[in-house]
Scaffold this motif. Structure first.
Motif, PDB file in Angstrom:
ATOM      1  N   LEU A  74       0.951  -1.329  -0.563  1.00 16.54           N
ATOM      2  CA  LEU A  74      -0.036  -0.234   0.312  1.00 16.54           C
ATOM      3  C   LEU A  74       0.914   0.822  -0.071  1.00 16.54           C
ATOM      4  N   ASP A  75       1.479   2.064  -0.925  1.00 14.20           N
ATOM      5  CA  ASP A  75       1.522   2.929  -1.176  1.00 14.20           C
ATOM      6  C   ASP A  75       1.238   4.157  -0.927  1.00 14.20           C
ATOM      7  N   GLY A  76       1.625   5.279  -0.446  1.00 16.24           N
ATOM      8  CA  GLY A  76       1.668   6.606  -0.066  1.00 16.24           C
ATOM      9  C   GLY A  76       0.383   6.090   0.686  1.00 16.24           C
ATOM     10  N   SER A  77       1.251   5.587   1.684  1.00 15.26           N
ATOM     11  CA  SER A  77       0.884   5.561   3.615  1.00 15.26           C
ATOM     12  C   SER A  77       0.385   6.428   4.422  1.00 15.26           C
ATOM     13  N   THR A  78       0.933   7.605   3.771  1.00 18.59           N
ATOM     14  CA  THR A  78       0.296   9.350   4.206  1.00 18.59           C
ATOM     15  C   THR A  78      -0.730   9.763   4.743  1.00 18.59           C
ATOM     16  N   ASN A  79      -0.827   8.595   3.458  1.00 17.17           N
ATOM     17  CA  ASN A  79      -2.692   9.441   2.855  1.00 17.17           C
ATOM     18  C   ASN A  79      -4.315   8.344   2.742  1.00 17.17           C
ATOM     19  N   VAL A 106       7.085  17.296  -7.954  1.00 20.29           N
ATOM     20  CA  VAL A 106       8.263  16.801  -6.422  1.00 20.29           C
ATOM     21  C   VAL A 106       7.979  17.833  -4.878  1.00 20.29           C
ATOM     22  N   ASN A 107       8.166  17.119  -4.118  1.00 15.79           N
ATOM     23  CA  ASN A 107       8.246  17.542  -3.187  1.00 15.79           C
ATOM     24  C   ASN A 107       8.716  18.268  -2.725  1.00 15.79           C
ATOM     25  N   GLU A 108       8.231  19.996  -3.405  1.00 15.50           N
ATOM     26  CA  GLU A 108       9.099  20.851  -3.164  1.00 15.50           C
ATOM     27  C   GLU A 108       9.786  21.471  -1.578  1.00 15.50           C
ATOM     28  N   ARG A 168       2.253  19.909  -9.583  1.00 17.12           N
ATOM     29  CA  ARG A 168       1.325  19.246  -8.793  1.00 17.12           C
ATOM     30  C   ARG A 168       2.214  17.724  -7.946  1.00 17.12           C
ATOM     31  N   TYR A 169       1.978  17.709  -6.923  1.00 18.45           N
ATOM     32  CA  TYR A 169       2.510  16.688  -5.758  1.00 18.45           C
ATOM     33  C   TYR A 169       1.127  16.005  -4.683  1.00 18.45           C
ATOM     34  N   ILE A 170       1.139  15.073  -5.118  1.00 17.71           N
ATOM     35  CA  ILE A 170       0.290  14.455  -4.475  1.00 17.71           C
ATOM     36  C   ILE A 170       0.582  13.725  -3.350  1.00 17.71           C
ATOM     37  N   THR A 222       1.975  10.156  -2.968  1.00 12.36           N
ATOM     38  CA  THR A 222       1.594   8.940  -3.390  1.00 12.36           C
ATOM     39  C   THR A 222       2.187   8.887  -5.073  1.00 12.36           C
ATOM     40  N   LEU A 223       3.368   7.781  -4.549  1.00  8.12           N
ATOM     41  CA  LEU A 223       4.197   7.274  -6.312  1.00  8.12           C
ATOM     42  C   LEU A 223       2.783   6.734  -7.256  1.00  8.12           C
ATOM     43  N   VAL A 224       2.260   5.749  -7.090  1.00  5.73           N
ATOM     44  CA  VAL A 224       1.046   5.750  -7.908  1.00  5.73           C
ATOM     45  C   VAL A 224       0.356   6.042  -7.831  1.00  5.73           C
ATOM     46  N   ALA A 279       9.482  13.334  -9.758  1.00 10.81           N
ATOM     47  CA  ALA A 279      10.906  13.244  -8.967  1.00 10.81           C
ATOM     48  C   ALA A 279      10.624  13.048  -8.029  1.00 10.81           C
ATOM     49  N   TYR A 280      11.481  12.358  -7.452  1.00 12.86           N
ATOM     50  CA  TYR A 280      11.945  11.948  -5.981  1.00 12.86           C
ATOM     51  C   TYR A 280      13.698  12.216  -5.584  1.00 12.86           C
ATOM     52  N   PRO A 281      14.818  13.529  -6.069  1.00 14.52           N
ATOM     53  CA  PRO A 281      15.834  13.294  -6.491  1.00 14.52           C
ATOM     54  C   PRO A 281      16.745  12.697  -4.696  1.00 14.52           C
ATOM     55  N   GLY A 284      18.234   8.742  -2.432  1.00 16.21           N
ATOM     56  CA  GLY A 284      16.818   9.110  -2.759  1.00 16.21           C
ATOM     57  C   GLY A 284      15.925   8.041  -1.777  1.00 16.21           C
ATOM     58  N   LYS A 285      14.388   8.424  -1.931  1.00 14.44           N
ATOM     59  CA  LYS A 285      13.686   7.783  -1.004  1.00 14.44           C
ATOM     60  C   LYS A 285      13.032   6.571  -1.646  1.00 14.44           C
ATOM     61  N   LEU A 286      13.052   6.383  -2.744  1.00 13.06           N
ATOM     62  CA  LEU A 286      11.666   4.964  -3.498  1.00 13.06           C
ATOM     63  C   LEU A 286      12.737   4.559  -3.608  1.00 13.06           C
ATOM     64  N   ARG A 287      12.568   2.741  -2.746  1.00 14.66           N
ATOM     65  CA  ARG A 287      12.501   2.011  -3.306  1.00 14.66           C
ATOM     66  C   ARG A 287      12.533   1.298  -4.436  1.00 14.66           C
ATOM     67  N   LEU A 288      14.056   1.377  -5.037  1.00 17.27           N
ATOM     68  CA  LEU A 288      13.966   0.027  -6.356  1.00 17.27           C
ATOM     69  C   LEU A 288      13.711  -1.098  -6.876  1.00 17.27           C
ATOM     70  N   TYR A 335      10.809  -2.153  -5.928  1.00 20.84           N
ATOM     71  CA  TYR A 335       8.783  -2.575  -6.149  1.00 20.84           C
ATOM     72  C   TYR A 335       9.032  -0.961  -5.796  1.00 20.84           C
ATOM     73  N   GLU A 336       8.986  -0.452  -6.251  1.00 22.70           N
ATOM     74  CA  GLU A 336       8.479   1.321  -6.721  1.00 22.70           C
ATOM     75  C   GLU A 336       9.634   1.528  -8.319  1.00 22.70           C
ATOM     76  N   ALA A 337      10.731   1.729  -7.948  1.00 25.78           N
ATOM     77  CA  ALA A 337      11.261   2.591  -8.963  1.00 25.78           C
ATOM     78  C   ALA A 337      11.379   1.639 -10.411  1.00 25.78           C
TER      79      ALA A 337
HETATM   80  P1  FDP Z   1       4.901   7.219   1.585  1.00 17.63           P
HETATM   81  O1  FDP Z   1       5.872   7.253   2.507  1.00 17.63           O
HETATM   82  O2  FDP Z   1       3.497   8.250   1.813  1.00 17.63           O
HETATM   83  O3  FDP Z   1       4.073   5.793   1.328  1.00 17.63           O
HETATM   84  O4  FDP Z   1       7.009   5.190  -1.167  1.00 17.63           O
HETATM   85  C1  FDP Z   1       6.693   5.845  -0.902  1.00 17.63           C
HETATM   86  C2  FDP Z   1       6.207   7.695  -0.699  1.00 17.63           C
HETATM   87  O5  FDP Z   1       4.693   7.308  -0.393  1.00 17.63           O
HETATM   88  C3  FDP Z   1       5.765   7.459  -2.064  1.00 17.63           C
HETATM   89  O6  FDP Z   1       4.781   6.526  -2.135  1.00 17.63           O
HETATM   90  C4  FDP Z   1       5.571   9.160  -2.449  1.00 17.63           C
HETATM   91  O7  FDP Z   1       5.852   9.825  -4.003  1.00 17.63           O
HETATM   92  C5  FDP Z   1       6.808   9.282  -0.897  1.00 17.63           C
HETATM   93  O8  FDP Z   1       7.254   8.087  -0.170  1.00 17.63           O
HETATM   94  C6  FDP Z   1       6.061  11.009  -0.200  1.00 17.63           C
HETATM   95  O9  FDP Z   1       7.929  10.979  -0.074  1.00 17.63           O
HETATM   96  P2  FDP Z   1       7.380  12.541   1.121  1.00 17.63           P
HETATM   97  O10 FDP Z   1       6.328  12.142   1.606  1.00 17.63           O
HETATM   98  O11 FDP Z   1       8.719  12.756   1.293  1.00 17.63           O
HETATM   99  O12 FDP Z   1       6.931  13.389  -0.106  1.00 17.63           O
END
Ligand code: FDP
Length: 344
Positions: free
Chosen positions: A129-134, A220-222, A253-255, A257-259, A273-275, A283-287, A289-291
């Motif tokens: 479940l990508d985007g946990s904070t959402n 991008v997360n500014e 535009r920045y939601i 949630t990568l998906v 971008a997530y530089p 970077g933050k994203l996992r190679l 199962y995400e990137a």
């Molecule tokens: P999340 O930590 O909420 O699960 O997978 C990591 C991810 O979300 C991506 O879905 C999302 O693009 C990115 O992190 C958001 O990170 P920031 O809150 O640092 O912008």
């Protein structure tokens, strides 16, 4: 009726009744030697997607909002829905006989198939479940998956997981948004299926998706600006600077949630971008199962995905939960980013 909407209507009518299952079976018939294992794997994935979708839509009623009080291998707070989605995927996939090993964002090590079930020839890795904070705020979230062929002849292990993205045999995601969509590639274009909840089936709604060569959006997360390399700041500043010839300024535009950010980029074009930054050096994203899965989808749709140094699909993985910087989207927009952002 305008020509465009007539074409749309014909298109819709032609594909009406094409469930995900029928689509996969037709493809299977095109390969006389096919065993059906791949089709069955996707049936299990679709089932997991429907179950998760149903729970996501009722999360507030089913007591599934909020966190569990635990943190995962990434040190992130584990939400109740993360656990539900992870368990659902494992239970749907482990018993089918198509998979020999799984890996999940939520679990430290590869997940073996219990000995009571047969092992198949595929390895699957997922972000349940990508985007946990959402999750708790009713914003789009999703499941991402990456499928490889098993390498090992004996017991499968970590080396079966640590394969380059270019070796993926399929990749996709299920987005739980205003509608639920199953989007995937198996190396023959990118196709999107929308869940009709009243029928309980995914129907082909977006055949052969092509990403526009250039877009008008950047994502991008500014909030991380102060942590970026100056070249990343300058690239983003360049996107924001009016220049008619280049179609600028781009809209932001920045939601988060990568998906969801990727899905919009796939359909509308532009760049996500997530530089790397001072805090997230790789970077933050996992190679795995995400990137990587998103990179396969992007390239199959005519777009590009880069770490800034090399194509994401060329990265040789060294760790299961490895992170990479990501620039993904329309071909020309990613080329601009790569040309402007400083290499390592
Ligand atoms: P999340 O930590 O909420 O699960 O997978 C990591 C991810 O979300 C991506 O879905 C999302 O693009 C990115 O992190 C958001 O990170 P920031 O809150 O640092 O912008």
């Amino acid at each position: 009726m305008a020509e465009d909407s007539r074409v749309d209507e014909i298109h819709r009518a032609e594909h009406y009744g094409w469930t995900l299952e029928r689509f996969l079976l037709e493809r299977q018939r095109a390969f006389p030697g096919a065993t059906g294992e791949f089709t069955q794997l996707f049936q299990q994935l679709a089932l997991a997607g429907k179950i998760i979708s149903s729970r996501v839509s009722q999360a507030g009623l089913a007591g599934l909002l909020g966190h569990t009080g635990k943190t995962n291998v990434q040190g992130e707070t584990v939400q109740k829905m993360d656990v539900f989605a992870n368990n659902t995927l494992i239970h749907c996939l482990e018993s089918g006989g198509q998979v020999c090993l799984m890996a999940s964002e939520e679990v430290d090590d590869p997940i073996p198939i219990p000995t009571r079930y047969p092992k198949g020839r595929y390895v699957i890795m997922f972000d349940p479940l990508d985007g946990s904070t959402n999750i708790d705020v009713n914003i789009s979230i999703g499941t991402i998956f990456s499928v490889h062929k098993r390498l090992s002849a004996g017991d499968p292990g970590i080396s079966d997981c640590l394969q380059q993205g270019s070796k993926q045999v399929a990749a996709g995601y299920i987005i739980f948004g205003s509608s639920c969509m199953f989007v995937f590639t198996s190396g023959d274009g990118v196709h999107g299926f929308t869940l009709d909840p009243s029928v309980g089936e995914f129907f082909l709604s977006h055949p052969d998706i092509r990403m526009p060569e250039r877009g008008k959006l950047y994502s991008v997360n500014e909030g991380n600006q102060a942590l970026w390399d100056p070249s990343v700041r300058e690239w983003v500043e360049w996107l924001r600077t009016p220049d008619r010839a280049n179609g600028k300024p781009y809209s932001g535009r920045y939601i988060g949630t990568l998906v969801a950010d990727f899905h919009r980029t796939l359909l509308k074009g532009g760049v996500f971008a997530y530089p790397a930054d001072v805090k997230n050096k790789h970077g933050k994203l996992r190679l795995l199962y995400e990137a990587s899965p998103m990179a396969l989808i992007a390239t199959q749709a005519g777009g590009l995905a880069s770490t800034g140094d090399e194509p994401v699909l060329d990265v040789i993985p060294t760790e299961l939960h490895q992170r990479v910087p990501l620039f993904i989207g329309s071909k020309l927009d990613v080329e601009d980013a790569v040309a402007r952002v400083k290499r390592k």
